[in-house]
Design a protein around this motif. Sequence first.
Motif, PDB file in Angstrom:
ATOM      1  N   ALA A 140       0.996  -0.940   0.359  1.00  0.00           N
ATOM      2  CA  ALA A 140      -0.100   0.469   0.152  1.00  0.00           C
ATOM      3  C   ALA A 140       0.910   1.332   0.199  1.00  0.00           C
ATOM      4  CB  ALA A 140      -1.143   0.248   0.877  1.00  0.00           C
ATOM      5  N   ASN A 141       1.760   0.992   0.792  1.00  0.00           N
ATOM      6  CA  ASN A 141       2.502   1.621   0.780  1.00  0.00           C
ATOM      7  C   ASN A 141       3.745   2.521  -0.557  1.00  0.00           C
ATOM      8  OD1 ASN A 141       2.433   3.679   2.992  1.00  0.00           O
ATOM      9  ND2 ASN A 141       3.509   1.520   4.373  1.00  0.00           N
ATOM     10  N   ALA A 142       3.617   1.482  -1.861  1.00  0.00           N
ATOM     11  CA  ALA A 142       4.289   1.164  -2.331  1.00  0.00           C
ATOM     12  C   ALA A 142       3.345   1.520  -3.671  1.00  0.00           C
ATOM     13  CB  ALA A 142       4.889   0.774  -2.872  1.00  0.00           C
ATOM     14  N   VAL A 143       2.488   1.155  -4.503  1.00  0.00           N
ATOM     15  CA  VAL A 143       1.387   1.743  -5.124  1.00  0.00           C
ATOM     16  C   VAL A 143       0.776   3.039  -4.743  1.00  0.00           C
ATOM     17  CG1 VAL A 143       2.337  -0.407  -5.599  1.00  0.00           C
ATOM     18  CG2 VAL A 143      -0.656  -0.227  -4.289  1.00  0.00           C
ATOM     19  N   GLU A 144      -0.303   2.887  -6.356  1.00  0.00           N
ATOM     20  CA  GLU A 144      -1.242   4.019  -5.702  1.00  0.00           C
ATOM     21  C   GLU A 144      -2.605   3.307  -6.241  1.00  0.00           C
ATOM     22  OE1 GLU A 144      -1.086   7.556  -5.539  1.00  0.00           O
ATOM     23  OE2 GLU A 144       1.418   7.420  -5.192  1.00  0.00           O
ATOM     24  N   ILE A 145      -2.865   2.429  -6.267  1.00  0.00           N
ATOM     25  CA  ILE A 145      -4.011   2.169  -7.078  1.00  0.00           C
ATOM     26  C   ILE A 145      -4.183   0.789  -5.962  1.00  0.00           C
ATOM     27  CG2 ILE A 145      -3.842   1.005  -9.528  1.00  0.00           C
ATOM     28  CD1 ILE A 145      -2.673  -1.251  -8.345  1.00  0.00           C
ATOM     29  N   PRO A 146      -5.503   0.490  -5.262  1.00  0.00           N
ATOM     30  CA  PRO A 146      -6.342   0.521  -4.195  1.00  0.00           C
ATOM     31  C   PRO A 146      -5.530  -1.225  -3.959  1.00  0.00           C
ATOM     32  CG  PRO A 146      -8.102   0.553  -5.944  1.00  0.00           C
ATOM     33  CD  PRO A 146      -6.964   1.311  -6.214  1.00  0.00           C
ATOM     34  N   VAL A 147      -5.318  -1.494  -2.859  1.00  0.00           N
ATOM     35  CA  VAL A 147      -4.978  -2.909  -2.653  1.00  0.00           C
ATOM     36  C   VAL A 147      -6.071  -3.663  -1.216  1.00  0.00           C
ATOM     37  CG1 VAL A 147      -3.590  -4.274  -0.514  1.00  0.00           C
ATOM     38  CG2 VAL A 147      -2.769  -1.735  -2.237  1.00  0.00           C
ATOM     39  N   ILE A 148      -6.760  -4.886  -1.566  1.00  0.00           N
ATOM     40  CA  ILE A 148      -7.872  -5.568  -0.624  1.00  0.00           C
ATOM     41  C   ILE A 148      -6.881  -6.748   0.058  1.00  0.00           C
ATOM     42  CG2 ILE A 148      -9.300  -7.258  -0.825  1.00  0.00           C
ATOM     43  CD1 ILE A 148     -10.166  -6.176  -3.541  1.00  0.00           C
ATOM     44  N   GLY A 149      -6.908  -6.183   1.301  1.00  0.00           N
ATOM     45  CA  GLY A 149      -6.168  -7.066   2.269  1.00  0.00           C
ATOM     46  C   GLY A 149      -6.725  -7.955   2.630  1.00  0.00           C
ATOM     47  N   MET A 150      -5.967  -9.422   2.431  1.00  0.00           N
ATOM     48  CA  MET A 150      -6.504 -10.689   3.162  1.00  0.00           C
ATOM     49  C   MET A 150      -6.037 -11.174   3.574  1.00  0.00           C
ATOM     50  SD  MET A 150      -7.993 -13.117  -0.123  1.00  0.00           S
ATOM     51  CE  MET A 150      -7.360 -11.496  -1.293  1.00  0.00           C
ATOM     52  N   GLY A 151      -5.833 -11.778   4.691  1.00  0.00           N
ATOM     53  CA  GLY A 151      -5.034 -13.385   5.525  1.00  0.00           C
ATOM     54  C   GLY A 151      -5.408 -13.653   6.906  1.00  0.00           C
ATOM     55  N   GLY A 152      -6.550 -14.166   7.598  1.00  0.00           N
ATOM     56  CA  GLY A 152      -6.556 -14.467   8.627  1.00  0.00           C
ATOM     57  C   GLY A 152      -7.476 -14.015   9.169  1.00  0.00           C
ATOM     58  N   ILE A 153      -7.789 -12.786   8.706  1.00  0.00           N
ATOM     59  CA  ILE A 153      -9.083 -11.941   9.288  1.00  0.00           C
ATOM     60  C   ILE A 153     -10.362 -12.609   9.685  1.00  0.00           C
ATOM     61  CG2 ILE A 153     -10.702  -9.852   9.314  1.00  0.00           C
ATOM     62  CD1 ILE A 153      -8.671  -9.010   6.625  1.00  0.00           C
ATOM     63  N   SER A 154     -10.372 -11.736  10.825  1.00  0.00           N
ATOM     64  CA  SER A 154     -11.643 -12.968  11.573  1.00  0.00           C
ATOM     65  C   SER A 154     -12.044 -12.357  12.586  1.00  0.00           C
ATOM     66  CB  SER A 154     -11.340 -14.315  12.561  1.00  0.00           C
ATOM     67  OG  SER A 154     -10.234 -14.166  12.930  1.00  0.00           O
ATOM     68  N   SER A 155     -12.609 -10.898  12.850  1.00  0.00           N
ATOM     69  CA  SER A 155     -13.429 -10.021  13.439  1.00  0.00           C
ATOM     70  C   SER A 155     -13.579  -8.956  12.899  1.00  0.00           C
ATOM     71  CB  SER A 155     -12.450 -10.454  14.710  1.00  0.00           C
ATOM     72  OG  SER A 155     -11.011  -9.485  14.857  1.00  0.00           O
ATOM     73  N   ALA A 156     -14.194  -7.849  13.258  1.00  0.00           N
ATOM     74  CA  ALA A 156     -13.800  -6.152  12.862  1.00  0.00           C
ATOM     75  C   ALA A 156     -13.053  -5.922  13.563  1.00  0.00           C
ATOM     76  CB  ALA A 156     -15.444  -5.814  13.581  1.00  0.00           C
ATOM     77  N   GLU A 157     -12.231  -6.162  14.325  1.00  0.00           N
ATOM     78  CA  GLU A 157     -11.127  -5.705  14.569  1.00  0.00           C
ATOM     79  C   GLU A 157     -10.061  -6.033  14.208  1.00  0.00           C
ATOM     80  OE1 GLU A 157     -13.382  -6.768  17.087  1.00  0.00           O
ATOM     81  OE2 GLU A 157     -13.512  -6.027  19.280  1.00  0.00           O
ATOM     82  N   ASP A 158      -9.785  -7.323  13.263  1.00  0.00           N
ATOM     83  CA  ASP A 158      -9.261  -7.863  12.723  1.00  0.00           C
ATOM     84  C   ASP A 158      -9.161  -6.492  11.002  1.00  0.00           C
ATOM     85  OD1 ASP A 158      -8.166  -9.027  14.459  1.00  0.00           O
ATOM     86  OD2 ASP A 158      -8.894 -11.435  13.034  1.00  0.00           O
ATOM     87  N   VAL A 159     -10.373  -6.575  10.765  1.00  0.00           N
ATOM     88  CA  VAL A 159     -10.827  -5.415   9.840  1.00  0.00           C
ATOM     89  C   VAL A 159     -10.548  -4.092   9.806  1.00  0.00           C
ATOM     90  CG1 VAL A 159     -13.096  -4.412   8.230  1.00  0.00           C
ATOM     91  CG2 VAL A 159     -13.790  -6.583   8.841  1.00  0.00           C
ATOM     92  N   LEU A 160     -10.183  -3.336  10.994  1.00  0.00           N
ATOM     93  CA  LEU A 160     -10.271  -2.307  11.190  1.00  0.00           C
ATOM     94  C   LEU A 160      -8.513  -1.956  11.220  1.00  0.00           C
ATOM     95  CD1 LEU A 160     -12.097  -0.872  13.594  1.00  0.00           C
ATOM     96  CD2 LEU A 160     -12.296  -0.669  11.881  1.00  0.00           C
ATOM     97  N   GLU A 161      -7.929  -3.372  11.960  1.00  0.00           N
ATOM     98  CA  GLU A 161      -6.486  -3.426  11.558  1.00  0.00           C
ATOM     99  C   GLU A 161      -5.265  -3.426   9.814  1.00  0.00           C
ATOM    100  OE1 GLU A 161      -5.163  -6.312  14.320  1.00  0.00           O
ATOM    101  OE2 GLU A 161      -2.609  -5.797  13.791  1.00  0.00           O
ATOM    102  N   MET A 162      -6.318  -3.978   9.277  1.00  0.00           N
ATOM    103  CA  MET A 162      -5.986  -4.614   8.215  1.00  0.00           C
ATOM    104  C   MET A 162      -5.776  -2.809   7.735  1.00  0.00           C
ATOM    105  SD  MET A 162      -5.228  -6.765   5.752  1.00  0.00           S
ATOM    106  CE  MET A 162      -4.789  -7.759   6.640  1.00  0.00           C
ATOM    107  N   MET A 163      -7.195  -2.105   7.629  1.00  0.00           N
ATOM    108  CA  MET A 163      -7.290  -0.968   6.734  1.00  0.00           C
ATOM    109  C   MET A 163      -6.415  -0.575   7.169  1.00  0.00           C
ATOM    110  SD  MET A 163     -11.485  -0.799   6.104  1.00  0.00           S
ATOM    111  CE  MET A 163     -11.013  -0.564   4.533  1.00  0.00           C
TER     112      MET A 163
END
Lengths: 316, 259
Positions: A252-275
Amino acid sequence: MTDMDKDIRIIDIGTEIPDTKVELCGITLDNPVIPASGTFGYGYEFAELYDINCLGTFSFKGTTLEPRFGNDTPRIAECPSGMLNSVGLQNPGVDAVITDELPKLRKVFNKPVMANVSGFSIEEYAEVTRRLSESGSSDMIGWFEINISCPNVHGGGMSFGTDPAMAGEVVKAVRKVTDKPIIIKLSPNVTDIVSIAKSCEAEGADGVSLINTLMGMRFDLKTRKPILANVTGGLSGPAVLPVALRMVYQVANAVEIPVIGMGGISSAEDVLEMMMAGATAVEIGAANLVNPYASRDIIKALPEVMAGYGISTLRE
Amino acid sequence: MKQSLYTITENTQLTPSTWRMKLKGDVSAVTAPGQFIDIRLDEHFLRRPISVCDVEGCDDPAGAVTIIYKVLGQGTEEMTRLAPGAELDVLTGLGNGYDLNDAGERPLLIGGGVGIPPLYLAAKKLLQTANVKSVTVILGFNTAEEMYYVDEFKALGCEVVLATADGSFGTRGFVTDAFAELLERGAGFTHFYTCGPGPMLKAVYGKVYKEAGIRGQMSFEERMGCGFGACMGCSCKTVTGYKRICKDGPVLRTEELLW
């Protein structure tokens, strides 16, 4: 109004309900939660459990040109805080997806879906994308997610995602056959994921999604052999979350295009952390397999968890 | 399929390696013998799929489901340490289950080891079916020490035939040896239902279906990811296409197997 909305209004009288909307390649999602390809089929079976229109969208099962059975079983091995799979892209093939699967989905899902495309050659990626784009179901598709990172097939899949030049070639070929947004799904099984993401961006990708599963193995102590018939498989589940966060942050720090994050997310807290790591939206994978309601439950919890951390919008 | 919390009301050891657990809760999703439930355990990521042995009070919110499990690994070992009163997150009503409409007048049930439990509910339901005249059950174990539920099947009203691999009780050998003895008697079976280890299923397929010409329904086991058809982890090839053991099975018909 859902029960959740009521709860929040009671808690936050006089304040605004946090806004979960995000924008992904020009399409607005009600929330950033996207069940990941391979954990949600073609959606309609989950629609028997809950109204899947609560989702941001979902990424359907990786689709290839020809029908595929995939690898021999066992294809699943449990791990501490996760699992290995070596399914190997089982799917009915693009023509059956167009004639059978998408019409069933249309009856239960009224949002744009993410079409996950896999292949064993650059031509195959382009041909599957072209057939979906030109089909009568094309209006259902919001984005193409091009999987150049499946670790469980040989002579294709991940081999395109481990070399920046090859990844760029796939993007170039797919770009020619569709005007819809192209998101490239990246492999973590590389030394420098940033260079691959940059190559995809340079060739016209509209976004990248990461991470696919991490290659792993387990042995059966009784037989002294690998548990998986395919020997190796892809690790997913909470065990991989820190690795995913690190890679999403770097990309995300290296490209301008949007990044979809995934890998081990299992809670709303994890969602916020990924964002916070830089993701525009998130995909939920293994969690759907342990709790069939996981994605819905995360969406329900998200506004309250956002409010708890003083977050009013996810579009930052 | 239904997901809810169940309360353990019993967790008792039946043999050195086999335990029975009773779970109280909503069992309305359990619609056929041969279905399974999928149990979430604290110390493990994936759920544990286990066949339903018996169900009570289907229309009652306070119903109960009985399972019998063999301690095979860390998950089932963890289950033995659970005490009555504890709550478990369980998916119920998974899989297709046995179709009892094809039973005919004299169905045969064949169970091996840890594959026996789903046949108990099948036997119970079959004996409540009007046109079923008798239910014969062949139970196979490695040794007499591992035997369980013999009296329970008899109490239902089944004819019970036993085989042990080491000959410590009943017919010496496998369930197929006991079946051969029954055939000599001219038993006239109309259909069969079976569950057990892979090699046993293959032997039963050969002897009972191919040689004796009796059609049947066989319950299969496979390592599963989700248990409800989402992950494609447990797929197999059949005459009628690719099937997911967890969702399109676990029961497959002899005619659709590619053996």
